[in-house]
Scaffold this motif. Structure first.
Motif, PDB file in Angstrom:
ATOM      1  N   TRP A 109       0.833  -1.195   0.000  1.00 44.83           N
ATOM      2  CA  TRP A 109       0.000   0.000   0.000  1.00 44.83           C
ATOM      3  C   TRP A 109       0.872   1.251   0.000  1.00 44.83           C
ATOM      4  O   TRP A 109       1.665   1.477   0.912  1.00 44.83           O
ATOM      5  CB  TRP A 109      -0.898   0.036   1.241  1.00 44.83           C
ATOM      6  N   THR A 110       0.695   2.091  -1.004  1.00 43.51           N
ATOM      7  CA  THR A 110       1.438   3.352  -1.015  1.00 43.51           C
ATOM      8  C   THR A 110       1.012   4.222   0.158  1.00 43.51           C
ATOM      9  O   THR A 110       1.807   5.008   0.670  1.00 43.51           O
ATOM     10  CB  THR A 110       1.253   4.109  -2.346  1.00 43.51           C
ATOM     11  N   SER A 111      -0.224   4.074   0.608  1.00 45.50           N
ATOM     12  CA  SER A 111      -0.679   4.843   1.775  1.00 45.50           C
ATOM     13  C   SER A 111       0.111   4.441   3.022  1.00 45.50           C
ATOM     14  O   SER A 111       0.337   5.266   3.916  1.00 45.50           O
ATOM     15  CB  SER A 111      -2.177   4.668   1.996  1.00 45.50           C
ATOM     16  N   LEU A 113       3.306   3.498   2.888  1.00 42.24           N
ATOM     17  CA  LEU A 113       4.585   4.186   2.680  1.00 42.24           C
ATOM     18  C   LEU A 113       4.457   5.658   3.096  1.00 42.24           C
ATOM     19  O   LEU A 113       5.386   6.210   3.705  1.00 42.24           O
ATOM     20  CB  LEU A 113       5.033   4.073   1.222  1.00 42.24           C
ATOM     21  N   ASP A 114       3.299   6.275   2.797  1.00 42.33           N
ATOM     22  CA  ASP A 114       3.059   7.659   3.210  1.00 42.33           C
ATOM     23  C   ASP A 114       3.150   7.801   4.729  1.00 42.33           C
ATOM     24  O   ASP A 114       3.622   8.813   5.248  1.00 42.33           O
ATOM     25  CB  ASP A 114       1.665   8.129   2.773  1.00 42.33           C
ATOM     26  N   GLU A 117       6.976   7.456   6.025  1.00 42.13           N
ATOM     27  CA  GLU A 117       7.891   8.570   5.728  1.00 42.13           C
ATOM     28  C   GLU A 117       8.120   9.525   6.896  1.00 42.13           C
ATOM     29  O   GLU A 117       9.269   9.836   7.216  1.00 42.13           O
ATOM     30  CB  GLU A 117       7.412   9.334   4.492  1.00 42.13           C
ATOM     31  N   ARG A 129      12.061   6.893  -2.404  1.00 40.84           N
ATOM     32  CA  ARG A 129      10.818   6.132  -2.558  1.00 40.84           C
ATOM     33  C   ARG A 129      10.597   5.785  -4.017  1.00 40.84           C
ATOM     34  O   ARG A 129      10.824   6.598  -4.904  1.00 40.84           O
ATOM     35  CB  ARG A 129       9.655   6.958  -2.022  1.00 40.84           C
ATOM     36  N   ASP A 131       7.497   4.016  -6.224  1.00 43.01           N
ATOM     37  CA  ASP A 131       6.170   3.412  -6.302  1.00 43.01           C
ATOM     38  C   ASP A 131       5.625   3.644  -7.709  1.00 43.01           C
ATOM     39  O   ASP A 131       6.348   4.143  -8.575  1.00 43.01           O
ATOM     40  CB  ASP A 131       5.234   3.937  -5.204  1.00 43.01           C
ATOM     41  N   SER A 133       3.822   5.792  -8.969  1.00 46.91           N
ATOM     42  CA  SER A 133       3.779   7.175  -9.456  1.00 46.91           C
ATOM     43  C   SER A 133       5.162   7.749  -9.739  1.00 46.91           C
ATOM     44  O   SER A 133       5.283   8.885 -10.191  1.00 46.91           O
ATOM     45  CB  SER A 133       3.051   8.066  -8.442  1.00 46.91           C
ATOM     46  N   THR A 134       6.209   6.963  -9.477  1.00 45.60           N
ATOM     47  CA  THR A 134       7.579   7.447  -9.675  1.00 45.60           C
ATOM     48  C   THR A 134       7.878   7.548 -11.161  1.00 45.60           C
ATOM     49  O   THR A 134       7.846   6.545 -11.875  1.00 45.60           O
ATOM     50  CB  THR A 134       8.601   6.504  -9.005  1.00 45.60           C
ATOM     51  N   SER A 156       6.840   0.193  -3.252  1.00 46.18           N
ATOM     52  CA  SER A 156       5.572  -0.522  -3.335  1.00 46.18           C
ATOM     53  C   SER A 156       5.840  -1.843  -4.036  1.00 46.18           C
ATOM     54  O   SER A 156       6.796  -1.975  -4.806  1.00 46.18           O
ATOM     55  CB  SER A 156       4.535   0.300  -4.108  1.00 46.18           C
TER      56      SER A 156
END
Length: 198
Positions: A109-111, A113-114, A117, A129, A131, A133-134, A156
């Motif tokens: 879950w990227t959330s 990772l959020d 951080e 990071r 994921d 969106s990178t 991710s």
């Protein structure tokens, strides 16, 4: 809840792969949220399944349990600044960094990772990071691979699944258990083939 740590190595000069599972006890508020998930969904799920309905509601309840075990803030309608699991992760990362290790941290879950951080920033651990969106994937990998690169690379599952060479890392942390154990094994195996340990 568990935090998987892998020490992997498949190149003859490196130590054999080892795995450690760190069990993390939820604090009282976290446990209350975790226990509330089945209490709130049990009757609906049982009724749907007995009536021949879709298993999607049961899978959603399992997803919420898994999220609650990682961080209360992943559960819709809940808030928390940190979690027992994040605190255990950061403690392990600080210890690894103090011993000169570099670490990959995987979450599906990227959330999540959020939520990790801010804890890394508070612990003054350098990180990058990667994921879905990178956009500068190659640059992030190159920075991590550099001798002066960050201590931690947050990833991710989808972003880290293929085509990466991350020989600078020697520890892999799997923050949350995955639906597909093969995906979990692939994260460690792919890393192992690059020569990491940890």
């Amino acid at each position: 809840t568990t935090l998987n740590v892998e020490n992997v190595g498949q190149i003859p000069e490196l130590p054999a792969r080892t795995e450690a599972i760190r069990f993390v006890t939820l604090e009282e508020k976290e446990r209350a949220v975790y226990d509330a998930v089945p209490a709130a969904t049990r009757a609906d799920v049982v009724s749907l399944l007995q009536g021949g309905g879709s298993v999607l509601k049961a899978l959603e309840a399992l997803l919420r349990l898994r999220q609650a075990a990682c961080h209360v803030a992943l559960v819709p309608g809940q808030q928390a600044k940190t979690s027992s699991k994040v605190e255990a992760l950061v403690e392990s990362l600080v210890n690894a960094a103090a011993d000169g290790h570099r670490c990959l941290v995987f979450s599906q879950w990227t959330s999540m990772l959020d939520l990790i951080e801010p804890a890394l920033k508070a612990a003054e651990l350098t990180f990058s990071r990667l994921d879905g969106s990178t956009s500068n994937r190659g640059e992030i990998v190159e920075q991590f691979q550099a001798a002066s690169g960050p201590t931690v690379l947050l990833m991710s599952l989808k972003a880290g699944g293929t085509g990466l060479t991350l020989t600078a890392a020697d520890h892999v942390f799997l923050v949350d258990p995955w639906w597909n154990p093969q995906g979990e094994a692939q994260a460690g195996a792919g890393f192992a083939s690059t020569g990491g340990q940890g």
